[in-house]
Motif scaffolding. Structure first.
Motif, mmCIF file in Angstrom:
data_model
loop_
_atom_site.group_PDB
_atom_site.id
_atom_site.type_symbol
_atom_site.label_atom_id
_atom_site.label_comp_id
_atom_site.label_asym_id
_atom_site.label_seq_id
_atom_site.Cartn_x
_atom_site.Cartn_y
_atom_site.Cartn_z
ATOM 1 N N ASN A 141 0.844 -1.194 0.000
ATOM 2 C CA ASN A 141 0.000 0.000 0.000
ATOM 3 C C ASN A 141 0.883 1.250 0.000
ATOM 4 O O ASN A 141 2.019 1.225 0.496
ATOM 5 C CB ASN A 141 -0.925 0.010 1.222
ATOM 6 C CG ASN A 141 -1.822 -1.216 1.266
ATOM 7 O OD1 ASN A 141 -2.459 -1.556 0.275
ATOM 8 N ND2 ASN A 141 -1.869 -1.874 2.424
ATOM 9 N N TYR A 142 0.343 2.338 -0.555
ATOM 10 C CA TYR A 142 1.115 3.583 -0.670
ATOM 11 C C TYR A 142 0.312 4.740 -0.078
ATOM 12 O O TYR A 142 -0.906 4.831 -0.285
ATOM 13 C CB TYR A 142 1.443 3.893 -2.138
ATOM 14 C CG TYR A 142 2.324 2.869 -2.811
ATOM 15 C CD1 TYR A 142 3.702 2.941 -2.722
ATOM 16 C CD2 TYR A 142 1.760 1.820 -3.535
ATOM 17 C CE1 TYR A 142 4.505 2.009 -3.344
ATOM 18 C CE2 TYR A 142 2.554 0.883 -4.160
ATOM 19 C CZ TYR A 142 3.929 0.984 -4.058
ATOM 20 O OH TYR A 142 4.727 0.043 -4.661
ATOM 21 N N ALA A 143 1.027 5.621 0.602
ATOM 22 C CA ALA A 143 0.415 6.855 1.105
ATOM 23 C C ALA A 143 0.385 7.873 -0.031
ATOM 24 O O ALA A 143 1.431 8.217 -0.596
ATOM 25 C CB ALA A 143 1.215 7.393 2.285
ATOM 26 N N SER A 150 7.078 12.448 -3.806
ATOM 27 C CA SER A 150 8.198 11.794 -4.488
ATOM 28 C C SER A 150 8.194 12.113 -5.980
ATOM 29 O O SER A 150 9.256 12.320 -6.584
ATOM 30 C CB SER A 150 8.144 10.283 -4.269
ATOM 31 O OG SER A 150 7.052 9.699 -4.951
ATOM 32 N N ILE A 151 7.015 12.185 -6.584
ATOM 33 C CA ILE A 151 6.927 12.530 -8.008
ATOM 34 C C ILE A 151 7.372 13.970 -8.233
ATOM 35 O O ILE A 151 8.076 14.286 -9.204
ATOM 36 C CB ILE A 151 5.501 12.298 -8.524
ATOM 37 C CG1 ILE A 151 5.153 10.811 -8.464
ATOM 38 C CG2 ILE A 151 5.338 12.835 -9.939
ATOM 39 C CD1 ILE A 151 3.712 10.500 -8.826
ATOM 40 N N GLY A 182 22.839 13.251 -7.340
ATOM 41 C CA GLY A 182 22.794 12.046 -6.522
ATOM 42 C C GLY A 182 21.931 12.229 -5.295
ATOM 43 O O GLY A 182 21.154 11.331 -4.920
ATOM 44 N N VAL A 183 22.042 13.399 -4.661
ATOM 45 C CA VAL A 183 21.208 13.690 -3.497
ATOM 46 C C VAL A 183 19.732 13.717 -3.899
ATOM 47 O O VAL A 183 18.860 13.156 -3.200
ATOM 48 C CB VAL A 183 21.622 15.025 -2.860
ATOM 49 C CG1 VAL A 183 20.639 15.439 -1.778
ATOM 50 C CG2 VAL A 183 23.027 14.923 -2.281
ATOM 51 N N ALA A 184 19.429 14.352 -5.025
ATOM 52 C CA ALA A 184 18.034 14.479 -5.460
ATOM 53 C C ALA A 184 17.429 13.121 -5.802
ATOM 54 O O ALA A 184 16.300 12.803 -5.397
ATOM 55 C CB ALA A 184 17.954 15.417 -6.659
ATOM 56 N N TYR A 190 14.032 7.413 -1.464
ATOM 57 C CA TYR A 190 13.692 7.134 -0.073
ATOM 58 C C TYR A 190 12.406 7.842 0.370
ATOM 59 O O TYR A 190 11.732 7.390 1.290
ATOM 60 C CB TYR A 190 14.871 7.470 0.834
ATOM 61 C CG TYR A 190 15.971 6.431 0.720
ATOM 62 C CD1 TYR A 190 15.811 5.173 1.284
ATOM 63 C CD2 TYR A 190 17.135 6.696 0.016
ATOM 64 C CE1 TYR A 190 16.789 4.203 1.164
ATOM 65 C CE2 TYR A 190 18.136 5.730 -0.106
ATOM 66 C CZ TYR A 190 17.955 4.482 0.464
ATOM 67 O OH TYR A 190 18.925 3.513 0.336
ATOM 68 N N THR A 191 12.065 8.941 -0.314
ATOM 69 C CA THR A 191 10.749 9.536 -0.064
ATOM 70 C C THR A 191 9.651 8.599 -0.541
ATOM 71 O O THR A 191 8.638 8.392 0.150
ATOM 72 C CB THR A 191 10.632 10.891 -0.779
ATOM 73 O OG1 THR A 191 11.641 11.774 -0.295
ATOM 74 C CG2 THR A 191 9.263 11.514 -0.542
ATOM 75 N N ALA A 192 9.848 8.021 -1.729
ATOM 76 C CA ALA A 192 8.859 7.078 -2.243
ATOM 77 C C ALA A 192 8.764 5.836 -1.364
ATOM 78 O O ALA A 192 7.667 5.300 -1.147
ATOM 79 C CB ALA A 192 9.221 6.675 -3.675
#
Length: 297
Positions: A141-143, A150-151, A182-184, A190-192
């Motif tokens: 499941n996704y919030a 994330s998008i 790389g950070v982005a 990890y946000t996703a």
């Protein structure tokens, strides 16, 4: 029941390795795109394609290295091979669309916005397609809010990367831009993953056949990693990619010999008796050719 999700099974090893691969792909991709802009006589489609493939492979490799560290304690995780490979193709194609747009049409506001949106949505599609390839004894499941965030991060990261590709020319500045990329990309991933929750069906098993993470992901990562190494060799052996435009011009100027001094104009030559050193002159008179007066011989 709700599964216990852990995205850092091996501690900092997988996040750091994933970040390094994202930076490597970004750095190689940026330099290849810069190469197509510095020298218009080069094979531009080839350099743009190599840059897109490098960035796409870097993003995909980053994603699945990070996924090696992902686990649900109550169930094993396996992956569908076809969908996993399809996610790699999606990553390369969508990055290629954005790269070719800005490579040929420039980084105007409209072009950059369109290319950034397309590429960002494609990167997000690659991520969630890779997640869809997961097979486990439960439901993922996704919030919704975190997915949307994330998008948005993917679109902003893609737009910034494309802007850097056609704006930043120097080697050190490209390296710095790749570190930011790389950070982005890692932040988007990890946000996703923070949006993920797993409802485990039970411990009685289920139809979730597929290859395990270690048996599938590790061998599949070898190909993109080798490709990035070969792309790095191409970059290392091209002086224009390493030096950049200004440094390359200065180095070329130092190697070119000085122009020889201008030769003095040769002394005029006389091609006939009717020319004197001062230039075209009167016809010479014969000693006996004197004016005659009336009555004289």
């Amino acid at each position: 029941m709700e599964g216990t999700v852990d995205g850092f099974r091996y501690g900092a090893v997988t996040p750091v390795a994933a970040y390094v691969m994202a930076c490597l792909g970004g750095a190689l991709g940026l330099r290849c795109i810069v190469r197509s802009l510095l020298n218009t006589d080069s094979w531009k489609p080839g350099w743009l394609a190599l840059g897109a493939a490098s960035i796409g492979c870097g993003i995909w490799t980053m994603h699945f290295i990070a996924m090696i560290g992902f686990q649900v304690e109550e169930t094993r995780i396996r992956y569908d091979t076809g969908l996993t490979l399809l996610s790699l193709a999606v990553a390369i194609v969508v990055v290629g669309v954005g790269v070719f747009i800005v490579g040929y049409r420039g980084a105007g506001t409209a072009n950059l916005a369109f290319a950034g949106i397309v590429t960002g949505l494609g990167v997000a599609a690659m991520h969630y397609l890779g997640m869809y390839a997961m097979r486990l004894n439960g439901a993922i499941n996704y919030a919704a809010f975190t997915v949307a965030l994330s998008i948005l991060i993917a679109i902003v990261a893609a737009t910034a990367a494309l802007w850097a590709a056609v704006t930043i020319r120097g080697f050190l500045t490209s390296l710095g831009a790749s570190l930011v990329m790389g950070v982005a990309v890692s932040g988007m991933h990890y946000t996703a993953m923070a949006a993920v929750s797993v409802h485990v069906h039970g411990t009685t098993g289920g139809s979730w056949a597929g290859a395990s993470a270690s048996s599938l992901l590790l061998p599949m990562l070898v190909g993109p990693v080798i490709f990035l190494v070969l792309a790095g060799v191409v970059v290392m052996f091209d002086p224009l990619l390493v030096l950049g435009d200004g440094d390359w011009n200065r180095a070329t100027a130092r190697r070119e010999p000085a122009a020889p001094p201008a030769e003095e104009a040769p002394a005029p030559t006389h091609s006939s008796l009717f020319e004197t050193p001062a230039g075209p002159s009167r016809a010479r008179q014969h000693p006996y050719d004197t004016p005659q007066r009336a009555g004289e011989w």
